[in-house]
Write an enzyme that holds these catalytic residues in place. Structure first.
Site, PDB file in Angstrom:
ATOM      1  N   TYR A 107     -15.422  -1.489  12.007  1.00 33.73           N
ATOM      2  CA  TYR A 107     -13.993  -1.257  12.172  1.00 33.73           C
ATOM      3  C   TYR A 107     -13.549  -2.095  13.371  1.00 33.73           C
ATOM      4  O   TYR A 107     -13.678  -1.687  14.517  1.00 33.73           O
ATOM      5  CB  TYR A 107     -13.707   0.231  12.390  1.00 33.73           C
ATOM      6  CG  TYR A 107     -12.256   0.566  12.658  1.00 33.73           C
ATOM      7  CD1 TYR A 107     -11.237  -0.061  11.934  1.00 33.73           C
ATOM      8  CD2 TYR A 107     -11.902   1.503  13.611  1.00 33.73           C
ATOM      9  CE1 TYR A 107      -9.903   0.241  12.174  1.00 33.73           C
ATOM     10  CE2 TYR A 107     -10.570   1.822  13.860  1.00 33.73           C
ATOM     11  CZ  TYR A 107      -9.580   1.194  13.143  1.00 33.73           C
ATOM     12  OH  TYR A 107      -8.264   1.487  13.376  1.00 33.73           O
ATOM     13  N   ASP A 150     -13.107  -2.531   7.645  1.00 34.48           N
ATOM     14  CA  ASP A 150     -11.746  -2.936   7.993  1.00 34.48           C
ATOM     15  C   ASP A 150     -11.876  -3.925   9.146  1.00 34.48           C
ATOM     16  O   ASP A 150     -12.050  -3.528  10.291  1.00 34.48           O
ATOM     17  CB  ASP A 150     -10.929  -1.707   8.401  1.00 34.48           C
ATOM     18  CG  ASP A 150      -9.521  -2.062   8.850  1.00 34.48           C
ATOM     19  OD1 ASP A 150      -9.149  -3.251   8.773  1.00 34.48           O
ATOM     20  OD2 ASP A 150      -8.788  -1.154   9.290  1.00 34.48           O
ATOM     21  N   HIS A 253      -4.733   2.180   3.497  1.00 27.55           N
ATOM     22  CA  HIS A 253      -5.694   1.222   2.931  1.00 27.55           C
ATOM     23  C   HIS A 253      -6.167   1.701   1.561  1.00 27.55           C
ATOM     24  O   HIS A 253      -6.217   2.907   1.297  1.00 27.55           O
ATOM     25  CB  HIS A 253      -6.935   1.094   3.819  1.00 27.55           C
ATOM     26  CG  HIS A 253      -6.685   0.478   5.146  1.00 27.55           C
ATOM     27  ND1 HIS A 253      -7.066  -0.815   5.461  1.00 27.55           N
ATOM     28  CD2 HIS A 253      -6.109   0.973   6.271  1.00 27.55           C
ATOM     29  CE1 HIS A 253      -6.730  -1.081   6.714  1.00 27.55           C
ATOM     30  NE2 HIS A 253      -6.154  -0.015   7.228  1.00 27.55           N
TER      31      HIS A 253
END
Length: 262
Positions: A107, A150, A253
């Protein structure tokens, strides 16, 4: 051992437990990598996941922010986590399957609103994080590995709804794209999603700010599945589960999938 993997920024695994369960029931990936769990590890709701066969989990967590987890039907052992840029954030976890494949779940920091590290500390932290990722993969070249997560960067012109309008918007600026390319080169990573879907607009994130995200369709591809060159040819079946963006109390998302025949 063929397996299917999904990556999803869930934006609070406890708040959105119902849609995680929905995904696991309806799509049944062998491995699900989550980001932005926003939960200490001991508060992640494992019971419902385990009831669906996801009896293995490795994770890094913190209260209210960040957090990464890998849920798996397949046995997986933790093989490390890194605190790039010394931020003290739970942003990386790595696990290894019994077939020897290592999965890195990342992330990457979002970077704030202004693409200028002189006035925006968060943007500087993002660039530093990516630089340390690059150096780490240079120092220990990965093999038989998959990197997902991500990454908070949409690198290609067709990864955003309007390339020219977003050139000065954090997530698509040239300096971010260059930093991400350096990470990719350092690890000999292949973008599996674009290997499978080489052309056309493709998004995995749509802002909560849009009143009608479907009609506006102002998306960005911030979520990625990469593999090292030695196993990239085994990757196939990539897709973005766009419908999940419209589920009840959704994340902003959508999950990204890929399968590997290894």
């Amino acid at each position: 051992m063929p397996f299917t993997l999904a990556t999803w920024n869930i934006n609070s695994v406890r708040l959105r437990e119902p849609i995680v369960l929905k995904l696991l029931q309806e799509e049944a990936p062998d491995v699900l990598c989550l980001q932005e769990c926003k939960s200490p590890v001991d508060k992640i709701p494992l019971e419902g996941f385990a009831a669906l066969g996801y009896t293995h989990m490795i994770a890094r967590g913190q209260k209210g922010y960040n957090g990464v987890a890998i849920l798996s039907k397949l046995p997986i052992k933790e093989v490390g986590s890194e605190d790039f840029a010394a931020l003290g954030h739970a942003r990386h976890i790595a696990g290894q399957l019994e077939n020897g494949v290592t999965i890195h779940n990342f992330y990457v920091p979002a970077g704030g609103d202004l693409p200028d590290r002189e006035v925006n500390e968060k943007f500087g932290q993002k660039l530093d994080y990516l630089t340390e990722m690059r150096d780490w993969f240079h120092g220990a070249a990965p093999e038989k590995a998959i990197l997902v997560g991500d990454l908070n960067i949409a690198p290609r012109e067709d990864d955003v709804w309007d390339h020219k309008k977003l050139l000065k918007i954090v997530s698509h600026t040239p300096i971010e794209v260059e930093h991400l390319a350096q990470v990719q080169d350092a690890g000999n990573w292949v973008d599996i999603t674009r290997q499978d879907i080489p052309e056309g607009l493709l998004y995995s994130w749509w802002s909560y700010r849009a009143k009608d995200w479907v009609a506006a369709d102002k998306g960005r591809r911030l979520d990625h599945v990469w593999a090292t060159g030695d196993i990239a040819n085994a990757g196939h079946g990539s897709r973005v589960l766009r419908d999940a963006r419209g589920w009840e109390k959704p994340s902003d998302h959508a999950p990204v999938f890929a399968s590997f025949d290894l």
